[in-house]
Design an enzyme around this catalytic site. Structure first.
Site, PDB file in Angstrom:
ATOM      1  N   GLY A 124     -25.080  38.843 -62.658  1.00 54.58           N
ATOM      2  CA  GLY A 124     -23.828  38.091 -62.796  1.00 54.58           C
ATOM      3  C   GLY A 124     -22.995  38.722 -63.901  1.00 54.58           C
ATOM      4  O   GLY A 124     -23.542  39.136 -64.936  1.00 54.58           O
TER       5      GLY A 124
ATOM      6  N   ILE B  22     -31.243  37.873 -69.697  1.00 57.89           N
ATOM      7  CA  ILE B  22     -32.495  37.471 -70.375  1.00 57.89           C
ATOM      8  C   ILE B  22     -32.837  38.462 -71.485  1.00 57.89           C
ATOM      9  O   ILE B  22     -32.932  39.660 -71.235  1.00 57.89           O
ATOM     10  CB  ILE B  22     -33.673  37.417 -69.368  1.00 57.89           C
TER      11      ILE B  22
ATOM     12  N   GLY C   5     -30.737  41.159 -66.528  1.00 64.17           N
ATOM     13  CA  GLY C   5     -29.390  40.676 -66.881  1.00 64.17           C
ATOM     14  C   GLY C   5     -29.281  40.007 -68.244  1.00 64.17           C
ATOM     15  O   GLY C   5     -29.389  40.655 -69.284  1.00 64.17           O
TER      16      GLY C   5
ATOM     17  N   GLU D 152     -26.984  44.100 -53.728  1.00 67.36           N
ATOM     18  CA  GLU D 152     -26.098  45.249 -53.893  1.00 67.36           C
ATOM     19  C   GLU D 152     -25.369  45.482 -52.561  1.00 67.36           C
ATOM     20  O   GLU D 152     -25.786  44.964 -51.524  1.00 67.36           O
ATOM     21  CB  GLU D 152     -26.923  46.498 -54.236  1.00 67.36           C
TER      22      GLU D 152
ATOM     23  N   LYS E 159     -36.729  48.820 -63.191  1.00 70.52           N
ATOM     24  CA  LYS E 159     -36.910  47.891 -64.317  1.00 70.52           C
ATOM     25  C   LYS E 159     -38.357  47.939 -64.810  1.00 70.52           C
ATOM     26  O   LYS E 159     -38.618  47.855 -66.016  1.00 70.52           O
ATOM     27  CB  LYS E 159     -36.497  46.481 -63.879  1.00 70.52           C
TER      28      LYS E 159
ATOM     29  N   ASP F 268     -34.906  48.767 -57.145  1.00 72.82           N
ATOM     30  CA  ASP F 268     -34.295  48.172 -58.341  1.00 72.82           C
ATOM     31  C   ASP F 268     -35.394  47.627 -59.267  1.00 72.82           C
ATOM     32  O   ASP F 268     -35.388  47.879 -60.479  1.00 72.82           O
ATOM     33  CB  ASP F 268     -33.340  47.048 -57.888  1.00 72.82           C
TER      34      ASP F 268
END
Ligand code: NDP
Ligand code: HSE
Length: 447
Positions: A309, A137, A135, A191, A206, A202
């Site tokens: 977020g 970061i 997100g 989710e 990443k 997920d």
């Protein structure tokens, strides 16, 4: 001083993140223009349903269902729809129309990253994706640019907020997995279908993105070893706590040499692991994310913050939009990323780490010695053993000890051993009559 023409920005998607991006682009228009040297004009927002309720007030005149026409009119296209199609086709169309692309779509990048990068290179455009991992970061830019002169050795990441929230709640409040998941869903961390979170898909997406950047090697998401957290029990979390550990779902990307074959390569994997409570990642609570990078020259670095977020992720998206806009103004090719190293992707069997094995065994003479000898026969060195009584009398018979002699719980922590050696050891242990059950095998990371 604004000397360049205004740039046309198209937004695809106005959900949790897209609506916030639209708001920031509009509210910060003048400030962004000063930073870029050109105005950034939001010229349209493609959605599925123009009448759907939005989490932020948007100018209805900007909403459209005609994504293709919008893309063709833009200098910069921001894709925040999610999913593979039509996002992939829209991004390819944007690149081929001469636009730079900003996306937060980790699923698409993990599945089609090389294709999108190749398409961008061919036309001299760029794909920016800071929001796709962790997100808000900043981790993509540090790996792609700041550490481009260094050699990354290993990345340990808490990159999924939902699973960190669940495991932290189990650790701090002694909550059950099911309750913690229900709260995570209620708070909007998970989710709509939380399978992607709790089964590690997920985090695996990443990990594939991080490994590619860190090791200059394409890492298909299918090559990322993946285990979720659905088997983690309150008892395991509490036992870890007593032993000075905390359970975290880790995404690990590492450059290593297979101890048996001598093959050098890259390992990318996701699994729940124990880490010492002294490790910086142990202090990452709730839905927060953190990425711990070990580099040859830079040493240890830690990146921490909100992994999800709407407004937080919008910050990362806007940073990319500014980079894309500056490239337009200044010209030139922008920041390149390469897969020149083209390292072998190693399977989980090539990994070496420490392990904690929990066994329920007959509480009888010679059992501990027999178990210890199996570790030594398979070349796995034991670091610590802890024994406690598990059951006596009728409970012991029910637990499976034929003579009702009682059972004991053995918690064994190993020194570093290979996955192959550990699997053979555990298989041999499980075969022993004196072993009622192998309760769990957890890896111990962060040493
Ligand atoms: P949402 O589901 O909240 O929003 C998706 C938006 O895309 C909606 O506005 C939807 O339109 C639109 N959309 C979907 N399909 C189409 C289509 N075929 N044509 C046009 N519009 C379409 O997603 P998020 O904002 O949560 O996430 C967006 C991206 O950002 C995803 O890739 C996600 O993985 C990534 N991301 C999200 C984070 C988060 O915290 N939410 C964190 C980091 C990354 P409509 O509203 O009309 O249905
Ligand atoms: N569901 C994801 C998480 C959202 O829990 O981290 C951010 O990718």
């Amino acid at each position: 001083m604004i000397a360049y023409r205004n740039l046309r920005v198209a937004l695809l998607g106005a959900g949790s993140v897209g609506a916030q991006v639209a708001t920031l682009l509009t509210e910060h228009h003048d400030e962004l223009a000063s930073r870029v040297g050109a105005g950034l004009d939001l010229v349209g927002i493609a959605v599925r349903d123009v009448d759907a309720p939005r989490s932020a007030p948007l100018d209805p005149a900007l909403l459209t269902t005609d994504a293709m026409s919008l893309i063709e009119s833009a200098d910069i296209v921001i894709e925040l729809m999610g999913g593979i199609e039509p996002a992939r086709s829209y991004i390819l169309h944007a690149l081929n129309s001469g636009a730079d692309v900003v996306t937060g779509n980790k699923a698409l990048l993990a599945a089609h990253g090389p294709e999108l990068q190749a398409a961008a290179e061919q036309v001299g455009a760029q794909v920016y994706y800071e929001a796709a991992v962790a997100g808000a970061i900043p981790i993509i830019r540090p790996l792609r640019e700041s550490l481009a002169g260094d050699r990354v050795k290993r990345i340990l990441g808490i990159v999924n907020g939902t699973t960190n929230f669940i495991l932290d709640k189990m650790d701090v409040e002694g909550d059950t997995f099911e309750n913690a998941l229900a709260v995570a869903t209620e708070l909007g961390y998970a989710e709509a279908d939380p399978t992607a979170d709790i089964e590690g898909y997920d985090a695996a997406q990443k990990a594939a993105i991080l490994a590619r950047l860190a090791f200059h090697t394409d890492v298909p998401v299918e090559a990322v070893h993946r285990e979720g957290i659905t088997t983690i029990t309150a008892a395991q979390v509490s036992q870890a706590q007593k032993a000075g550990y905390v359970v975290k779902l880790l995404a690990i990307c590492e450059r290593l040499t297979d101890p048996e074959t001598g093959v050098e390569g890259v390992s990318a994997r996701v699994y729940p692991a124990l880490i010492s409570r002294q490790h910086p990642l142990a202090a990452v609570h709730g839905g927060k994310n953190a990425v711990f990078v070990e580099a040859e020259a830079a040493g240890d670095l830690m990146f921490y913050g909100a992994g999800a977020g709407g407004i937080e992720t919008a910050s990362a998206v806007l940073g990319d939009v500014v980079s894309a806009a500056r490239r337009h103004v200044a010209g030139g090719p922008g920041v390149a990323e390469t897969t020149h190293a083209n390292l072998t992707i190693l399977p989980i069997d090539s990994v070496s780490t420490r392990y904690q094995i929990t066994l329920e065994v007959s509480d009888a003479p010679g059992v501990l010695a027999r178990i210890a000898s199996l570790f030594s026969e398979h070349g796995v060195s034991v670091e610590a053993v802890q024994q406690s009584v598990a059951s006596v009398g009728p409970d012991a018979v029910a637990a499976g000890t034929p003579d009702g002699s009682g059972t004991a719980t053995l918690v064994i922590v190993t020194h570093i051993a290979s996955e192959r050696a550990l699997s053979r050891t555990v298989a041999a242990i499980a075969d022993q009559k004196v072993v009622v059950r192998v309760e769990s095998v957890l890896r111990v990371e962060g040493a």
